[in-house]
Enzyme design. Structure first.
Site, PDB file in Angstrom:
ATOM      1  N   GLU A   1       0.824  -1.220   0.000  1.00  0.00           N
ATOM      2  CA  GLU A   1       0.000   0.000   0.000  1.00  0.00           C
ATOM      3  C   GLU A   1       0.852   1.263   0.000  1.00  0.00           C
ATOM      4  OE1 GLU A   1      -2.732  -3.153   0.870  1.00  0.00           O
ATOM      5  OE2 GLU A   1      -0.795  -2.662   1.780  1.00  0.00           O
TER       6      GLU A   1
ATOM      7  N   HIS B   1      -9.693  -5.283  10.744  1.00  0.00           N
ATOM      8  CA  HIS B   1     -10.285  -5.198   9.413  1.00  0.00           C
ATOM      9  C   HIS B   1     -11.702  -4.626   9.432  1.00  0.00           C
ATOM     10  CE1 HIS B   1      -7.118  -8.208   9.065  1.00  0.00           C
ATOM     11  NE2 HIS B   1      -7.090  -7.978   7.777  1.00  0.00           N
TER      12      HIS B   1
END
Length: 376
Positions: free
Chosen positions: A106, A175
């Site tokens: 990322e 998450h």
């Protein structure tokens, strides 16, 4: 010892009943919806049933077709058609130079996307989940959000960050959290969060066309949900203005301000309030977190005299807290009762199904808190 008054609205979440097995099952099904994009047939008035996933895919395809400077990159967006199939078919249509698979890095591909934007391209940077975007906070905030200001307006940064955000199902603390308040607090970023298919298409297209960096916070549990899409929204020139909320359900007794998946929960709760108590609740779909449509919120508060904000983020320093503060600043004279927030609990998201259900607003939570606010 009794909970401090500040935490009482959130603490009440723990007294709500556990979500049923049926609700849990339905939640998991929507999170793992089929990869096939669902399109319905148009009715006599031109309205079609369209999934949120399909609406996002349509917006991406139209903008890639319209502007050669636009491209999309992220993990599994090309050959795998996207982790949630939002980018399904785009590789075949636009090729590997416009739809780019990246490694699981990322920080790397976000930096690449920001650099491309600073060089004049219009990248769409997809995160498999915004939880993973924490690896890219420096690029999003220190580079994308601040460069235009720090350059004295010389260097724009046309980039769109998009992906699922907020409450998911059975994926635990790392998450399943809402970043609306995080990004909403940063000068230089615009932040939108769709609920319906029209929201998804119109806001994503607006984000891609906007010269500023825009964060599009979707919700994975909404991807497979079906909504009616008007004939106007089916056209390739359909764009929703960033910074404008929508009244999803008019009412006169209570203003419920909500965002993303919580809008649907608030709509269900409003219908139950009508059935059980005869209460007409007005549901405001924020659509845009930053800029915030304060005018629409205050106009609704002026009409109803009571306000409740429903969101899945944390109670401290959250979107609900900001809206209640603004209601005090601009609508104090219209309030006939203290404002109320119904939010996620002040805990990392639990993995256990029963605890997870208690950690986020449910329809019965919204109804019970509204009844207390209205003294019913």
């Amino acid at each position: 010892m009794a909970a401090p008054r500040l935490f009482r609205p959130t603490a009440r979440l723990f007294s709500s009943r556990l979500a049923s097995t049926t609700l849990r099952s339905a939640t998991r099904q929507s999170a793992c919806a089929p990869s096939i994009l669902r399109r319905g047939y148009a009715t006599e008035n031109g309205t079609k049933e369209v999934t949120v996933r399909d609406a996002l895919n349509e917006a991406l395809a139209e903008e890639l077709e319209l502007n050669q400077k636009t491209f999309i990159l992220g993990e599994e967006v090309a050959q795998y058609n996207g982790a949630y199939k939002v980018t399904r078919g785009l590789l075949d249509r636009f090729g590997p130079k416009r739809v780019i698979d990246t490694p699981i890095t990322e920080a790397g591909f976000t930096g690449l996307a920001v650099g491309a934007a600073l060089a004049g391209l219009h990248p769409i940077c997809e995160f498999m989940t915004f939880n993973f975007a924490m690896q890219s906070i420096d690029q999003i905030i220190n580079s994308a959000a601040k460069t235009h200001y720090m350059s004295g307006g010389i260097q724009p940064c046309n980039i769109t960050f998009r992906g699922p955000n907020g409450f998911a199902a059975g994926v635990a603390a790392q998450h399943s959290q809402d970043y609306s308040a995080w990004y909403g607090s940063i000068p230089g970023l615009k932040v939108v969060s769709p609920w319906s298919s029209e929201d998804a298409k119109g806001l994503l297209k607006a984000a891609i066309r906007d010269p500023n960096p825009v964060v599009v916070l979707e919700n994975e549990l909404m991807y497979g949900q079906v909504f009616p899409m008007s004939e106007a929204a089916q056209k390739n020139d359909f764009v929703l203005p960033i910074g404008k909320a929508k009244i999803e359900r008019p009412g006169k007794d209570l203003t419920i301000v909500s965002v993303s998946r919580c809008v649907g929960q608030s709509m269900t709760a409003a219908a139950e309030l009508k059935q059980k108590y005869g209460v007409e609740a007005e549901v405001v779909n924020l659509r845009s977190i930053k800029p915030l449509d304060v005018e629409t919120i205050i106009a609704s508060l002026k009409k109803t005299g009571r306000i409740m904000v429903v969101e899945s983020g944390y109670p401290m320093f959250g979107v609900a807290s900001e809206i209640l503060a603004l209601s005090m600043e601009y609508g104090f004279d219209y309030l006939t009762a203290p404002g109320l927030r119904v939010t996620g609990a002040e805990v990392p998201t639990p993995y256990a199904a029963g605890l997870e259900a208690m950690a986020f607003p449910q329809e019965d939570t919204i109804v019970s808190q509204a009844a207390k606010l209205l003294r019913l």
